[in-house]
Design a protein around this motif. Sequence first.
Motif, PDB file in Angstrom:
ATOM      1  N   ASP A  14     -49.466 -68.335  -5.598  1.00  0.00           N
ATOM      2  CA  ASP A  14     -50.467 -67.278  -5.388  1.00  0.00           C
ATOM      3  C   ASP A  14     -50.288 -66.710  -3.984  1.00  0.00           C
ATOM      4  OD1 ASP A  14     -51.509 -68.073  -7.824  1.00  0.00           O
ATOM      5  OD2 ASP A  14     -53.131 -69.271  -6.948  1.00  0.00           O
ATOM      6  N   PRO A  46     -52.790 -63.552  -7.751  1.00  0.00           N
ATOM      7  CA  PRO A  46     -52.475 -64.827  -8.420  1.00  0.00           C
ATOM      8  C   PRO A  46     -51.095 -64.780  -9.057  1.00  0.00           C
ATOM      9  CG  PRO A  46     -54.634 -63.977  -9.106  1.00  0.00           C
ATOM     10  CD  PRO A  46     -53.946 -62.883  -8.341  1.00  0.00           C
ATOM     11  N   SER A  47     -50.486 -65.942  -9.219  1.00  0.00           N
ATOM     12  CA  SER A  47     -49.125 -66.007  -9.748  1.00  0.00           C
ATOM     13  C   SER A  47     -49.028 -65.504 -11.188  1.00  0.00           C
ATOM     14  CB  SER A  47     -48.613 -67.446  -9.681  1.00  0.00           C
ATOM     15  OG  SER A  47     -47.433 -67.596 -10.416  1.00  0.00           O
ATOM     16  N   SER A  82     -50.520 -71.784  -2.652  1.00  0.00           N
ATOM     17  CA  SER A  82     -50.895 -70.441  -2.215  1.00  0.00           C
ATOM     18  C   SER A  82     -50.416 -70.244  -0.783  1.00  0.00           C
ATOM     19  CB  SER A  82     -52.406 -70.226  -2.323  1.00  0.00           C
ATOM     20  OG  SER A  82     -53.093 -71.241  -1.665  1.00  0.00           O
TER      21      SER A  82
END
Length: 201
Positions: A14, A46-47, A82
Amino acid sequence: MDRIVVPVTGYKLDLYPATAASGGRRGGASAGDVSLRSLELGLALPSFWAPDEITDAFAEANRIWIREAEIEFSPVTVTPRSEVVPAGSSDMWAHFINHLSPKGRGVGVGFVYDLPEQEGGWGGGRVAVVAGVKVWSGIAGFAGNTLAHELGHVLINDPNHNSADGDASNLMYDRRNPRVANAGLLNPRQVTEARKRALLL
Ligand SMILES: [Zn+2]
């Protein structure tokens, strides 16, 4: 050829925007430097990568690298992570190099939603990053083929794709079409260089 095994520390990554204004702070910004819009606006990214998608991408990347050069990326561990990153492409890449390079052996690979350039990913040093939104829309295997290409930037010192010799079937060819399967071939010079480098990773 003996199999060379390269461990991977993977991240479902993220991205959070760096709060400091970056205007005028950067030295050596290249012409055409572009920013990732949502980060610029202060929004997190976000991923969105699913664990299966990452597993499938490594299966395809390994299929190519084992077939072409007897190099296998294994073991692959993937954990959520993150990072607070600058929105601009050159600063962001520097951040990835500085933060995702593994402490021990191997390669660090980040799976992000998007990157601030047209490419499906980046690779170099001991780091590769793949942008989901750029590869998910491609044909089956495109994410893994792109991952293999970015890992190629780690294994072969070829930032400008010269080693492909203009051959569209070569893994390191630059203009890759998400709708057309890239054969993922390597020529003998690339194999030699990649295997030499893999032993040092
Ligand atoms: Zn490339």
